[in-house]
Motif scaffolding. Structure first.
Motif, PDB file in Angstrom:
ATOM      1  N   UNK A 198       0.835  -1.207   0.000  1.00 50.32           N
ATOM      2  CA  UNK A 198       0.000   0.000   0.000  1.00 50.32           C
ATOM      3  C   UNK A 198       0.866   1.252   0.000  1.00 50.32           C
ATOM      4  N   UNK A 199       0.354   2.328  -0.584  1.00 51.05           N
ATOM      5  CA  UNK A 199       1.064   3.594  -0.582  1.00 51.05           C
ATOM      6  C   UNK A 199       0.109   4.701  -0.207  1.00 51.05           C
ATOM      7  N   UNK A 200       0.707   5.821   0.271  1.00 50.73           N
ATOM      8  CA  UNK A 200      -0.119   6.971   0.568  1.00 50.73           C
ATOM      9  C   UNK A 200      -0.977   6.759   1.795  1.00 50.73           C
ATOM     10  N   UNK A 201      -2.180   7.354   1.769  1.00 53.91           N
ATOM     11  CA  UNK A 201      -3.034   7.371   2.943  1.00 53.91           C
ATOM     12  C   UNK A 201      -3.690   6.024   3.234  1.00 53.91           C
ATOM     13  N   UNK A 202      -3.654   5.077   2.269  1.00 59.30           N
ATOM     14  CA  UNK A 202      -4.328   3.808   2.499  1.00 59.30           C
ATOM     15  C   UNK A 202      -3.427   2.774   3.172  1.00 59.30           C
ATOM     16  N   UNK A 203      -2.174   3.126   3.470  1.00 58.01           N
ATOM     17  CA  UNK A 203      -1.291   2.160   4.108  1.00 58.01           C
ATOM     18  C   UNK A 203      -1.657   2.021   5.581  1.00 58.01           C
ATOM     19  N   UNK A 204      -1.453   0.828   6.158  1.00 58.65           N
ATOM     20  CA  UNK A 204      -1.733   0.645   7.585  1.00 58.65           C
ATOM     21  C   UNK A 204      -0.851   1.549   8.445  1.00 58.65           C
ATOM     22  N   UNK A 205      -1.390   1.931   9.590  1.00 56.85           N
ATOM     23  CA  UNK A 205      -0.588   2.675  10.557  1.00 56.85           C
ATOM     24  C   UNK A 205       0.431   1.736  11.203  1.00 56.85           C
ATOM     25  N   UNK A 206      -0.046   0.551  11.615  1.00 58.05           N
ATOM     26  CA  UNK A 206       0.813  -0.454  12.237  1.00 58.05           C
ATOM     27  C   UNK A 206       0.540  -1.788  11.555  1.00 58.05           C
ATOM     28  N   UNK A 207       1.613  -2.471  11.167  1.00 53.81           N
ATOM     29  CA  UNK A 207       1.432  -3.698  10.397  1.00 53.81           C
ATOM     30  C   UNK A 207       2.468  -4.742  10.787  1.00 53.81           C
ATOM     31  N   UNK A 215       4.599   2.937   7.664  1.00 50.76           N
ATOM     32  CA  UNK A 215       5.310   2.585   6.453  1.00 50.76           C
ATOM     33  C   UNK A 215       6.802   2.378   6.621  1.00 50.76           C
ATOM     34  N   UNK A 216       7.328   2.619   7.833  1.00 52.12           N
ATOM     35  CA  UNK A 216       8.746   2.437   8.114  1.00 52.12           C
ATOM     36  C   UNK A 216       8.974   1.074   8.751  1.00 52.12           C
TER      37      UNK A 216
END
Length: 249
Positions: free
Chosen positions: A1-10, A69-70
């Motif tokens: 996922x990229x941008x605003x649709x990526x999970x906060x924590x994954x 995303x990090x």
């Protein structure tokens, strides 16, 4: 996922072993920004170990953890906390001999500060924030009391307040209702709703199924360290495997 649709924590394929015991086995996990997610399962199912992996308190034997995303798989707990992740623990952790307000100041807002600045005395702004949070949590009259004088439920509220001091983006709450009387459970529930309305995400380990059902949009069920089911609270409570493992056949 990229941008605003990526999970906060994954978590991707998370695995954690203790000797010959696999406590968490290939678990995929995600919390979206502003979401309230529940985590249930019988005792020994790996819930707290998964929390420890996500918050980086435990070394991971396999898989990856991403926050905003990090990749934080090898990050220290302190670095992850400074990025905006806070958590509480199954056994309440407060400084019982210190005053309630001082407990809050120890956990003060240090996101973005250098370690040298963290060691300085609390600013007037920080003290004001601590008192505002105590007021929000309805324990402001106890600010000058030693934390050890509080009831179990009040100490739980204080621990939540301490986790809120750094202004995190997500809170991981481990058994927030354990040992808390029904009135304070409703208070905690109200606080979570209010904070969620302000944009904070939550991941909740709970045995109180009604608490989970009232708050969560999605629930993960673990058993033997593996994901047994994922879905809405209703879907989870109607899942036969979950009923057999968690509620009893």
């Amino acid at each position: 996922m990229t941008g605003d649709d990526r999970p906060l924590l994954e978590g991707r394929g998370l695995t954690k072993r203790f000797g010959g015991l696999t406590a968490v086995n290939q678990v995929d996990f995600a919390v979206q920004p502003g979401e309230i997610v529940g985590l249930i399962g019988p005792n020994g199912s790996g819930k707290t170990t998964l929390f420890d992996c996500l918050s980086r308190l435990q070394r991971i034997d396999g898989g990856r953890v991403l926050f905003k995303g990090t990749d934080i798989t090898r990050a220290s707990p302190h670095r992850v906390a400074r990025m905006g992740l806070s958590r509480t623990f199954q056994v309440i952790r407060v400084y019982r001999k210190m005053k309630v307000l001082d407990n809050m100041l120890v956990s003060r807002r240090w996101r973005g500060d250098s370690y040298l600045r963290v060691m300085r005395p609390s600013s007037a702004e920080t003290v004001c924030r601590a008192r505002e949070l105590l007021e929000f949590l309805r324990i402001a009259p106890l600010a000058d009391e030693p934390a050890g004088h509080l009831s179990g439920g009040q100490r739980r509220l204080l621990e939540i307040g301490m986790a809120l001091m750094p202004n995190p983006d997500i809170l991981l709450l481990d058994e927030a209702t354990s040992g808390v009387n029904p009135t304070l459970i409703e208070t905690i529930k109200d606080h979570i709703r209010t904070l969620n309305g302000q944009g904070k995400a939550f991941l909740l380990i709970e045995h109180n199924i009604n608490f989970i059902a009232d708050l969560c949009t999605r629930v993960y069920a673990l058993n033997h360290g593996e994901t047994m089911a994922e879905g809405t609270p209703r879907e989870i409570m109607e899942n036969e495997a979950v009923i057999d493992a968690y509620f009893g056949a």
